[in-house]
Design an enzyme around this catalytic site. Structure first.
Site, PDB file in Angstrom:
ATOM      1  N   PRO A 154      19.710  30.116  37.548  1.00  0.00           N
ATOM      2  CA  PRO A 154      20.390  28.928  37.029  1.00  0.00           C
ATOM      3  C   PRO A 154      21.109  28.170  38.145  1.00  0.00           C
ATOM      4  CG  PRO A 154      20.763  30.807  35.594  1.00  0.00           C
ATOM      5  CD  PRO A 154      20.078  31.337  36.819  1.00  0.00           C
ATOM      6  N   GLU A 155      20.904  26.863  38.175  1.00  0.00           N
ATOM      7  CA  GLU A 155      21.543  26.009  39.169  1.00  0.00           C
ATOM      8  C   GLU A 155      22.617  25.175  38.472  1.00  0.00           C
ATOM      9  OE1 GLU A 155      18.597  24.056  41.663  1.00  0.00           O
ATOM     10  OE2 GLU A 155      17.221  25.737  41.433  1.00  0.00           O
ATOM     11  N   LYS A 170      28.307  27.133  40.948  1.00  0.00           N
ATOM     12  CA  LYS A 170      27.538  27.800  39.894  1.00  0.00           C
ATOM     13  C   LYS A 170      28.372  28.830  39.140  1.00  0.00           C
ATOM     14  CE  LYS A 170      23.266  27.325  42.593  1.00  0.00           C
ATOM     15  NZ  LYS A 170      22.126  28.031  43.210  1.00  0.00           N
ATOM     16  N   HIS A 208      19.400  43.593  26.571  1.00  0.00           N
ATOM     17  CA  HIS A 208      19.964  43.014  27.790  1.00  0.00           C
ATOM     18  C   HIS A 208      21.275  42.262  27.544  1.00  0.00           C
ATOM     19  CE1 HIS A 208      16.355  44.227  29.839  1.00  0.00           C
ATOM     20  NE2 HIS A 208      15.596  43.508  29.036  1.00  0.00           N
ATOM     21  N   ARG A 240      11.854  30.512  50.526  1.00  0.00           N
ATOM     22  CA  ARG A 240      11.876  29.920  49.187  1.00  0.00           C
ATOM     23  C   ARG A 240      10.695  28.975  49.022  1.00  0.00           C
ATOM     24  NH1 ARG A 240      16.817  30.410  46.761  1.00  0.00           N
ATOM     25  NH2 ARG A 240      15.590  30.058  44.865  1.00  0.00           N
TER      26      ARG A 240
END
Length: 269
Positions: free
Chosen positions: A2-3, A57, A90, A259
């Protein structure tokens, strides 16, 4: 991972259900995250939530005597659920609220974090961060100053939190495409005009993603359980070999600093 748009989407989703409500207690089913869940979180009881903020973040829950710092890691998400909803495999942390709801943290890869601090200022995970990309402090002039002597490719430099926070792999690729800048370009080679275009592109791409609830490629869900819909608008990211939506040229892919990076050889110079 997540950004910024995904974290901001989470913040906006949970805020109305938390601010002004009281944490009755916490349920920590698995405290072995990136760092162990802080003891103070295990012991939470009858603590009102004063605000829900974001820095980079990190989500920041303000309580009267301190702050809960939450990082979603690689696969984390936060949902608001009825208290009686059974936990699944989870689901690692719950905050049980006075309004009959729970804030539930789900993280298949367990690379997120739940930390406690009395004071935000100086906390090691928040120290040395650059400006927020949607703030006035982040603009073309700032970007030009920081790029002027930087002999590294612009793509990984955009992902450095010391330059600007919250711009990860997806949004660096998308912003460079929007600005027409090749990801291999040296940061120092960008002109004043290109820096202005890039700063504006970053803001526009992030804002549009927030409007669409972020990007879901695998695990991320909004607080209501829905995916982020910006994935449907991605111009280059994850589209290797597909035609550019602008010129029709096949999208290329390669690696920068380990990346995956995507670009159009015709639209980006």
């Amino acid at each position: 991972m997540p950004e910024l748009p995904e974290v901001e989407t989470s913040r906006r989703g949970i805020e109305p259900h938390l601010v002004g409500e009281t944490i009755l207690h916490a349920v920590v089913r698995n405290g072995r995250l990136r760092w162990p869940v802080s003891d103070e979180i295990h012991a939470l009881s009858d603590k009102p939530i004063l605000s829900v903020q974001r820095r980079a973040k990190y989500l920041l829950l303000e309580l009267p005597d301190g702050w809960i710092i939450i990082h979603l890691g690689m696969s984390g998400s936060l949902r608001i659920l009825p208290e009686e909803r059974p936990a699944e495999k989870h689901d690692h942390v719950d905050l049980v609220m006075s309004n009959g709801k729970v804030l539930r943290y789900t993280d298949p890869r367990r690379f997120g974090a739940w930390l406690w601090t009395r004071e935000l200022e100086g906390h090691n995970v928040l120290a040395h961060l650059g400006p927020e990309p949607l703030s006035d402090a982040f603009n073309g002039a700032y970007l030009r100053e920081k790029c002027a002597k930087k002999k590294v490719a612009i793509k990984p430099w955009l992902m450095d939190n010391k330059l600007v926070v919250g711009v990860g792999n997806i949004y660096a690729s998308e912003s460079l495409f929007a600005a027409g800048i090749h990801p291999d370009r040296l940061a120092s080679s960008l002109s004043e005009k290109e820096c202005e275009l890039l700063a504006q592109a970053i803001k526009a791409v992030l804002l549009r993603s927030i409007e669409q609830g972020g990007t879901t490629l695998r695990d991320f869900l909004q607080s209501d359980g829905k995916p982020g819909y910006f994935a449907q608008e991605l111009q280059v990211y994850g589209r290797e070999g597909e035609p550019c939506r602008v010129c029709g040229t096949p999208i290329l892919a390669g690696k920068h600093a380990q990346r995956r990076t995507y670009w159009c050889r015709r639209c980006q110079k």
